[in-house]
Design a protein around this motif. Structure first.
Motif, PDB file in Angstrom:
ATOM      1  N   PHE A  86       0.858  -1.179  -0.096  1.00  0.00           N
ATOM      2  CA  PHE A  86      -0.001  -0.026  -0.050  1.00  0.00           C
ATOM      3  C   PHE A  86       0.727   1.298  -0.231  1.00  0.00           C
ATOM      4  O   PHE A  86       0.471   2.263  -0.320  1.00  0.00           O
ATOM      5  N   LEU A  87       2.481   1.095   0.398  1.00  0.00           N
ATOM      6  CA  LEU A  87       3.107   2.509   0.098  1.00  0.00           C
ATOM      7  C   LEU A  87       3.392   2.757  -1.118  1.00  0.00           C
ATOM      8  O   LEU A  87       3.825   3.595  -1.632  1.00  0.00           O
ATOM      9  N   ILE A  88       3.178   1.656  -2.164  1.00  0.00           N
ATOM     10  CA  ILE A  88       3.143   1.920  -3.540  1.00  0.00           C
ATOM     11  C   ILE A  88       2.195   2.969  -3.916  1.00  0.00           C
ATOM     12  O   ILE A  88       2.558   3.878  -4.872  1.00  0.00           O
ATOM     13  N   ILE A  89       1.117   3.302  -3.375  1.00  0.00           N
ATOM     14  CA  ILE A  89       0.348   4.223  -3.730  1.00  0.00           C
ATOM     15  C   ILE A  89       1.058   5.527  -3.526  1.00  0.00           C
ATOM     16  O   ILE A  89       0.895   6.484  -4.471  1.00  0.00           O
ATOM     17  N   LEU A 112      -5.945  -2.776  -0.500  1.00  0.00           N
ATOM     18  CA  LEU A 112      -4.842  -1.701  -0.459  1.00  0.00           C
ATOM     19  C   LEU A 112      -5.520  -0.299  -0.437  1.00  0.00           C
ATOM     20  O   LEU A 112      -5.095   0.799   0.086  1.00  0.00           O
ATOM     21  N   CYS A 113      -6.630  -0.273  -1.324  1.00  0.00           N
ATOM     22  CA  CYS A 113      -7.305   0.957  -1.544  1.00  0.00           C
ATOM     23  C   CYS A 113      -8.070   1.150  -0.095  1.00  0.00           C
ATOM     24  O   CYS A 113      -8.036   2.471   0.096  1.00  0.00           O
ATOM     25  N   TYR A 114      -8.550   0.200   0.360  1.00  0.00           N
ATOM     26  CA  TYR A 114      -9.296   0.477   1.717  1.00  0.00           C
ATOM     27  C   TYR A 114      -8.221   0.974   2.595  1.00  0.00           C
ATOM     28  O   TYR A 114      -8.779   2.077   3.389  1.00  0.00           O
ATOM     29  N   ILE A 115      -7.205   0.250   3.086  1.00  0.00           N
ATOM     30  CA  ILE A 115      -6.372   0.603   4.006  1.00  0.00           C
ATOM     31  C   ILE A 115      -5.493   2.015   3.736  1.00  0.00           C
ATOM     32  O   ILE A 115      -5.767   2.753   4.820  1.00  0.00           O
ATOM     33  N   TYR A 116      -5.284   2.324   2.535  1.00  0.00           N
ATOM     34  CA  TYR A 116      -4.566   3.844   2.371  1.00  0.00           C
ATOM     35  C   TYR A 116      -5.843   4.808   2.344  1.00  0.00           C
ATOM     36  O   TYR A 116      -5.595   5.945   2.853  1.00  0.00           O
ATOM     37  N   THR A 117      -6.996   4.523   1.984  1.00  0.00           N
ATOM     38  CA  THR A 117      -8.139   5.718   2.101  1.00  0.00           C
ATOM     39  C   THR A 117      -8.342   5.825   3.651  1.00  0.00           C
ATOM     40  O   THR A 117      -8.648   6.952   4.005  1.00  0.00           O
TER      41      THR A 117
END
Length: 340
Positions: A86-89, A112-117
């Motif tokens: 998720f750090l890739i975002i 990854l979208c859920y965690i990052y958001t």
């Protein structure tokens, strides 16, 4: 306005400390695109059939996660993890200097979208999650996976060392299509497997009619981020303003009763949350892209409508000024004529 073309793309390489992140930027490259992230053991080819159905005023940047597709592998001795993924975002946003990001993810990509958001909601303007919300937590299946990883991580590390000395086993494309389909629990039918195989296999040097798997085997046992139900619920509460679209395949169990609390939180507190079910498997966006696009396109048009910044009143103002000038001249000559 039309739809995107699968042939209109630019291959990109985004720097990372271990090499690069590979991607393809489809369509409009003059403004910030949607960042699309594939699922576990897949690659950006997973979006091949969905891309041509999306509106062309927005570009889509599809990336391969590290160790997947054409992206660089981590160095020997290192292991893949949800945290690194998720750090890739953040890395992509830094590369292109984006203050905000629009996210679309399938399976692991959706997680990854859920965690990052949840961690940085102020930087996310919309999320499209395909057949996932969050990985199962507090389940026996998760313990089984962790147990599998204990030995498998070392096995895959040994295979990498062997691959440096000799070519991995190779197979025909028909065999690989069947193996991929079976490995996905028949979520990807053999006739669609080429969309994923094109970036995950390489031609054999020993047997030119055969191919071997080029994806990093260590991705099969990446370290998952352990999130219990109370933490998952708190994350959902932080996603209270971000437009969030979830599409579930009816033949898939990746969204189930374990997600009811999270879905209820999002439904009750987020006025921009949408949930839809469409006939299909876990890879519903690949197998039934038209059904997914019926929900994705209106969602995009509503939350990221076409820019009107190119519109200008300068021309109309100039025309208006010219017209006033002509009227003034007409009035002047009219008055002059009336005095004669």
């Amino acid at each position: 306005m039309g739809t995107l073309s699968l042939s209109d793309y630019k291959d990109v390489r985004i720097w990372s400390p271990w090499g690069h992140i590979a991607g393809r930027w489809y369509g409009n490259r003059s403004e910030r695109p949607i960042l699309a992230i594939h699922g576990w053991l897949d690659n950006l080819g997973t979006f091949d059939r969905l891309i041509p159905l999306l509106p062309d005023y927005l570009g889509v940047l599809c990336i391969d996660l590290p160790g997947h597709g054409c992206s660089a592998r981590l160095p020997p001795g290192m292991h893949y993890s949800t945290a690194e993924f998720f750090l890739i975002i953040t890395r992509v946003m830094k590369e292109y200097k984006w203050p905000k990001v629009s996210l679309m993810g399938h399976s692991l990509g959706g997680v990854l979208c859920y965690i990052y958001t949840a961690l940085a909601p102020h930087t996310v303007d919309l999320v499209i999650s395909l057949d996932i919300l969050l990985t199962p937590f507090e389940s026996p299946e998760l313990l089984d996976y962790l147990a599998y990883c204990l030995d498998q991580c070392l096995v895959e590390a040994e295979r990498i060392e062997e691959a440096l000395m000799r070519e991995p086993p190779s197979y025909t494309l028909a065999q690989l299509r069947s193996a991929l389909s079976e490995g996905s629990n028949n979520s990807v039918p053999p006739e669609l497997a080429q969309h994923l195989l094109s970036r995950s296999v390489a031609r054999s040097q020993m047997y030119p009619e055969k191919y071997y798997v080029s994806r990093d085997g260590r991705t099969k046992c990446h370290n998952v981020l352990l999130i219990n139900s109370s933490l998952a619920a708190e994350m959902a509460r932080r996603i209270k303003k971000n437009p969030y679209l979830v599409i579930k395949g009816t033949e898939s169990s990746y969204i189930n009763s374990n997600d009811d609390e999270l879905l209820n939180i999002l439904r009750n507190q987020n006025p921009h949350f949408e949930y839809h079910e469409v006939p299909g498997t876990h890879h519903v966006h690949l197998v039934s892209p038209e059904l997914c696009a019926q929900h994705i396109v209106p969602f995009l048009r509503h939350h990221r409508p076409p820019q009107v910044s190119s519109w200008s009143l300068a021309g109309e103002e100039q025309k208006l000024g010219t017209r006033k000038h002509h009227l003034a001249q007409e009035n002047f000559y009219t008055k002059r004529l009336s005095t004669l």
